[in-house]
Scaffold this active site. Structure first.
Site, PDB file in Angstrom:
ATOM      1  N   ASP A 181      11.110   3.391  12.879  1.00 33.43           N
ATOM      2  CA  ASP A 181      11.863   2.278  13.478  1.00 33.43           C
ATOM      3  C   ASP A 181      13.200   2.008  12.789  1.00 33.43           C
ATOM      4  OD1 ASP A 181      10.425   1.344  11.306  1.00 33.43           O
ATOM      5  OD2 ASP A 181       9.454  -0.308  12.360  1.00 33.43           O
TER       6      ASP A 181
ATOM      7  N   ASP B  85       1.617   4.885   1.710  1.00 30.19           N
ATOM      8  CA  ASP B  85       1.369   5.807   2.824  1.00 30.19           C
ATOM      9  C   ASP B  85       2.032   7.138   2.537  1.00 30.19           C
ATOM     10  OD1 ASP B  85       0.021   3.799   4.126  1.00 30.19           O
ATOM     11  OD2 ASP B  85       1.770   3.135   5.256  1.00 30.19           O
TER      12      ASP B  85
ATOM     13  N   ASP C 185       0.851  -1.190   0.000  1.00 31.46           N
ATOM     14  CA  ASP C 185       0.000   0.000   0.000  1.00 31.46           C
ATOM     15  C   ASP C 185       0.888   1.240   0.000  1.00 31.46           C
ATOM     16  OD1 ASP C 185       0.978  -0.143   2.574  1.00 31.46           O
ATOM     17  OD2 ASP C 185      -0.871  -0.998   3.361  1.00 31.46           O
TER      18      ASP C 185
HETATM   19  P1  ATP Z   1       4.593  -3.325   5.493  1.00 31.53           P
HETATM   20  O1  ATP Z   1       4.942  -3.431   4.055  1.00 31.53           O
HETATM   21  O2  ATP Z   1       4.787  -4.604   6.252  1.00 31.53           O
HETATM   22  O3  ATP Z   1       3.261  -2.672   5.768  1.00 31.53           O
HETATM   23  P2  ATP Z   1       5.619  -0.901   6.590  1.00 31.53           P
HETATM   24  O4  ATP Z   1       7.028  -0.407   6.742  1.00 31.53           O
HETATM   25  O5  ATP Z   1       4.701  -0.118   5.720  1.00 31.53           O
HETATM   26  O6  ATP Z   1       5.736  -2.392   6.093  1.00 31.53           O
HETATM   27  P3  ATP Z   1       3.758  -0.449   8.689  1.00 31.53           P
HETATM   28  O7  ATP Z   1       3.504  -1.275   9.906  1.00 31.53           O
HETATM   29  O8  ATP Z   1       2.674  -0.311   7.694  1.00 31.53           O
HETATM   30  O9  ATP Z   1       5.064  -1.057   8.029  1.00 31.53           O
HETATM   31  O10 ATP Z   1       4.224   0.976   9.203  1.00 31.53           O
HETATM   32  C1  ATP Z   1       4.405   2.081   8.338  1.00 31.53           C
HETATM   33  C2  ATP Z   1       5.617   2.893   8.768  1.00 31.53           C
HETATM   34  O11 ATP Z   1       5.409   3.415  10.081  1.00 31.53           O
HETATM   35  C3  ATP Z   1       6.902   2.101   8.851  1.00 31.53           C
HETATM   36  O12 ATP Z   1       7.558   2.037   7.604  1.00 31.53           O
HETATM   37  C4  ATP Z   1       7.706   2.877   9.877  1.00 31.53           C
HETATM   38  O13 ATP Z   1       8.318   3.985   9.291  1.00 31.53           O
HETATM   39  C5  ATP Z   1       6.621   3.387  10.830  1.00 31.53           C
HETATM   40  N1  ATP Z   1       6.422   2.481  11.968  1.00 31.53           N
HETATM   41  C6  ATP Z   1       5.527   1.463  12.069  1.00 31.53           C
HETATM   42  N2  ATP Z   1       5.606   0.856  13.250  1.00 31.53           N
HETATM   43  C7  ATP Z   1       6.565   1.484  13.941  1.00 31.53           C
HETATM   44  C8  ATP Z   1       7.112   1.325  15.259  1.00 31.53           C
HETATM   45  N3  ATP Z   1       6.678   0.364  16.060  1.00 31.53           N
HETATM   46  N4  ATP Z   1       8.083   2.192  15.640  1.00 31.53           N
HETATM   47  C9  ATP Z   1       8.517   3.177  14.819  1.00 31.53           C
HETATM   48  N5  ATP Z   1       8.049   3.356  13.584  1.00 31.53           N
HETATM   49  C10 ATP Z   1       7.090   2.538  13.134  1.00 31.53           C
HETATM   50 MG    MG Z   2       2.540  -0.515   5.531  1.00 29.02          MG
END
Ligand code: ATP
Ligand code: MG
Length: 451
Positions: free
Chosen positions: A150, A72, A70
């Protein structure tokens, strides 16, 4: 207020740094790879005078040559300002207001830049509990926003104004070397939010990254911190693990970093048995294959795989105490599930399905009368049968049972009857029904001696 100002400029706060700006000619992200709806939102924010970026997983995935799940967005527009720009916008979230722009089934999430709790004033910042962040709802600059994320590779910003990528955390180097590195002081960041321990293993597993040494060292020792995380959040993490591919790879990392003990405590104890480990590894590798073929995964089936060995061990113990087999199984399922939901809040409906799949393993052994027909009609028959197959392949002594069911499934009615007759003799726990022919002769009724 004064305290807040001191806080903002305290030594703890990393000095403001200019980002490394990667021009369009030096990175691989093309607008063709970006969802048209995400582009629409980015352009409208930009045209209204706001800064607008793609951020997080989608930028990371595009740079690693993967298709993002997705898209963001991050912006300096406040949630209310975003809402005013889009009719199809809904504001969500209590901890932190986010804007969701709805395009049919696609949702574009727009977050206002926020800061790390440390940079917030006393009144703004959330409570801390044993080093964990409880609230996190303070707006900040783009740089603050990058630093509170993170891992470095999750903190890259694709700028719609000039198609450059902004890098505040030396992330491009990590992308290049396929390295996962936590931003800031690793130990502190894992204490702040222990879910990052799971996220580290998940990202390294699914994206096939090496965890950098300074991130890995505390990772090995801090799994106990997950005891402080809510079962609801842990359940969500396990679902992501089940659904995002590279399950086998990720599972090996979960083992390496002692995360299985936290997520599946009963299972962790059973992994010393070769069969138990092989069952899980085979199932995860099959699931990876299914996902590659575009098929769906069944969380209930995977939970059953994880819980099967502990359930079987408990059932054997209970049966040894003299309980009938089916009661022993019922009790074992109840006990194992109870311990499991202490860690992961598995919803009720899912629990029932897991229970059915596991209980079918007992019902498969009951091959007499009408029972096998009822098993065939069971809603979870297919999942139960798949578990039986994996058990047989993993070396449990159920190969004959599995072959029997494979044949029974496709046999015509007369063959089925014959199969049941011969199997019934070997069915454990069955009280043979006396055939009429050999039943004890009834006592003769007393003669009517009245007359
Ligand atoms: P995925 O493809 O698995 O969704 P993602 O990186 O987009 O990976 P998300 O859980 O959707 O992961 O989170 C979006 C963003 O928010 C992450 O890329 C990160 O920058 C931030 N984020 C999410 N969870 C945390 C956390 N626990 N601590 C710090 N930053 C976080
Ligand atoms: Mg995500």
């Amino acid at each position: 207020m004064l305290k807040g100002l001191i806080n903002r400029f305290s030594k703890d706060k990393p000095e403001t740094t200019e980002p490394v700006i990667i021009p369009r000619s030096e990175h691989s992200i093309s607008r063709k790879q970006i969802s048209p709806n995400a582009l629409k939102v980015l352009y409208r924010l930009r045209d209204a005078g706001f800064d607008a970026f793609l951020v997080g997983g989608c930028v990371r995935d595009l740079l690693l040559g993967r298709r993002p799940k997705d898209f963001d967005l991050a912006t300096n527009a406040k949630p209310e300002e975003v809402r005013r720009l889009f009719k199809n916008c809904r504001l969500i979230g209590k901890r932190f207001r986010l804007a969701h722009i709805l395009f049919g089934p696609e949702i574009i999430e727009v977050a206002t830049f926020r800061t790390h709790h440390e940079n917030a004033t006393e009144t703004q910042h959330g409570h801390m509990h044993q080093g964990m962040i409880i609230r996190d709802n303070v707006f900040g600059s783009i740089e603050d926003d990058a630093r509170r994320r993170d891992f470095s590779i999750n903190a890259l910003y694709y700028n719609i104004a000039d198609f450059t990528v902004l890098d505040y955390t030396n992330a491009m180097d990590d992308i290049k070397h396929r390295r996962l590195r936590i931003i800031g002081d690793p130990e502190k960041r894992f204490h702040e939010d222990p879910v990052r321990l799971i996220r580290a293993a998940r990202f390294a597993g699914k994206l096939n990254l090496t965890i950098s040494p300074e991130t890995e060292t505390p990772l090995k020792e801090l799994s106990y911190l997950l005891q402080n995380v809510s079962p609801a959040r842990l359940f969500q993490e396990v679902l992501k693990f089940f659904e995002e591919g590279a399950l086998l790879n990720t599972f090996h990392l979960f083992r390496k970093y002692k995360l299985v003990e936290q997520l599946f405590p009963e299972t962790a104890g059973s992994l010393t048995h070769e069969n138990a480990l092989k069952l899980i590894e085979d199932a995860l590798s099959n699931t990876d294959q299914r996902l590659k073929e575009g098929k769906t995964v069944s969380p209930a089936f995977l939970f059953s795989i994880f819980l099967w060995h502990p359930i079987q061990a408990h059932a054997t113990q209970e049966a040894a105490k003299g309980l009938p087999l089916y009661v022993a199984f019922e009790k074992a399922i109840y006990l194992v599930m109870k311990k499991q939901i202490d860690r992961l809040s598995i919803p009720r409906k899912l629990q029932v399905t897991i229970r059915d799949i596991c209980f079918l393993q007992h019902r498969f052994t009951q091959r007499f009368g009408s029972r096998p027909y009822r098993v065939l009609e069971h809603q979870r028959y297919r999942a139960g049968y798949d578990l039986l197959m994996l058990r047989a392949t993993a070396g449990e002594p159920v190969k004959d049972l599995y072959d029997w069911w494979t044949e029974f499934h496709d046999a015509d009615p007369t063959v089925r009857e014959k199969m049941i007759k011969s199997a019934a003799k070997a069915t454990p726990g069955k009280k043979p029904r006396r055939s009429r022919k050999f039943s004890k002769p009834r006592m003769p009724r007393p003669e009517n001696t009245a007359n």
